[in-house]
Scaffold this active site. Structure first.
Site, PDB file in Angstrom:
ATOM      1  N   CYS A   1      49.229  21.261  39.508  1.00  0.00           N
ATOM      2  CA  CYS A   1      49.881  20.211  40.276  1.00  0.00           C
ATOM      3  C   CYS A   1      51.126  19.713  39.538  1.00  0.00           C
ATOM      4  O   CYS A   1      52.053  20.461  39.306  1.00  0.00           O
ATOM      5  CB  CYS A   1      48.898  19.094  40.616  1.00  0.00           C
ATOM      6  SG  CYS A   1      49.533  17.945  41.869  1.00  0.00           S
TER       7      CYS A   1
ATOM      8  N   HIS B   1      45.462  22.412  43.772  1.00  0.00           N
ATOM      9  CA  HIS B   1      44.385  21.960  42.892  1.00  0.00           C
ATOM     10  C   HIS B   1      43.252  22.977  42.938  1.00  0.00           C
ATOM     11  O   HIS B   1      42.387  22.898  43.821  1.00  0.00           O
ATOM     12  CB  HIS B   1      43.865  20.594  43.337  1.00  0.00           C
ATOM     13  CG  HIS B   1      44.795  19.463  43.065  1.00  0.00           C
ATOM     14  ND1 HIS B   1      44.781  18.761  41.883  1.00  0.00           N
ATOM     15  CD2 HIS B   1      45.778  18.922  43.814  1.00  0.00           C
ATOM     16  CE1 HIS B   1      45.715  17.817  41.915  1.00  0.00           C
ATOM     17  NE2 HIS B   1      46.337  17.902  43.084  1.00  0.00           N
TER      18      HIS B   1
ATOM     19  N   GLU C   1      40.684  23.107  41.155  1.00  0.00           N
ATOM     20  CA  GLU C   1      39.399  22.419  40.955  1.00  0.00           C
ATOM     21  C   GLU C   1      38.863  21.805  42.237  1.00  0.00           C
ATOM     22  O   GLU C   1      37.693  21.425  42.316  1.00  0.00           O
ATOM     23  CB  GLU C   1      39.535  21.344  39.867  1.00  0.00           C
ATOM     24  CG  GLU C   1      40.216  20.055  40.292  1.00  0.00           C
ATOM     25  CD  GLU C   1      41.736  20.121  40.334  1.00  0.00           C
ATOM     26  OE1 GLU C   1      42.355  19.066  40.557  1.00  0.00           O
ATOM     27  OE2 GLU C   1      42.304  21.215  40.151  1.00  0.00           O
TER      28      GLU C   1
END
Length: 212
Positions: A82, A192, A194
């Site tokens: 990011c 992202h 994750e």
């Protein structure tokens, strides 16, 4: 097996990044740290973040982490996530601040006049939600991830590299934009991983195994 250091410069909740890396770490220790010495000693480094670019750069310097980040980007497997991608570039329109200059290029805001779909519907900024990522070239971190797989994004700015050879992935949101860059030991992505379910975990697992 060495540690994986997740750099903490006070911008954003890093728990989700840590949890995702722990899930795929294959026995390696994952530490969230603001200690430059820990970053320097780590086997590989993850540079995430969220928030406004001026604040991120200020907090990075306030914690004395700039030299450690720059050194890690030179000599060990390095993953930017990011705003950790945006900070690697020379300059951002967000606050008119300089970045770290690891990559030549700019960080620009999505242009309001271009934020429309093919049928004329308006697109909101920030770009928030799932979007397809197109691979522009092969890379070890794309292994097992289909071209066009969907990743989760939250951002209002995007990078414009000077050197097209560093572009590893693109996406479309009103305009086509670079969403991943790679060079030598560095891979950085705007989305992202994750928060991107199976394909995001695959990318993180590939990073754990990557030997640039």
């Amino acid at each position: 097996m060495g540690k994986i250091a997740v750099i903490d410069y006070g911008m954003g909740n890093l728990r989700s990044v840590w949890q995702a890396l722990e899930h795929v770490a294959e026995g390696r220790e994952v530490v969230v740290t603001a200690d430059p010495a820990v970053v320097a000693a780590a086997e590989r480094v993850v540079f995430p973040g969220q928030g406004a670019m001026p604040d991120c750069m200020a907090e990075l310097d306030a914690r004395g982490l700039r030299p450690a980040v720059l050194q890690a980007a030179k000599d060990k497997p390095f993953l930017g996530i990011c705003i950790g991608l945006q900070m690697l570039f020379e300059h951002s329109e967000e606050g008119g601040v300089p970045g770290l200059g690891v990559f030549a290029g700019q960080v620009r805001r999505f242009p309001a006049d271009k934020m429309v779909t093919a049928d004329g519907s308006r697109l909101k900024v920030p770009h928030m939600g799932w979007n397809q990522v197109r691979h522009t070239r092969p890379h070890a971190l794309w292994e097992g991830i289909e071209d066009g797989a969907r990743f989760y994004f939250v951002h209002s700015y995007y990078v414009t590299p000077e050197d097209p050879a560093v572009v590893a992935g693109t996406a479309d949101y009103g305009i086509p934009f670079t969403c991943a860059v790679a060079r030598d030991n560095i891979f950085a992505i705007q989305s992202h991983p994750e928060k991107s379910a199976r394909d995001g975990l695959a990318l993180l697992r590939n990073f754990i195994r990557w030997q640039p």
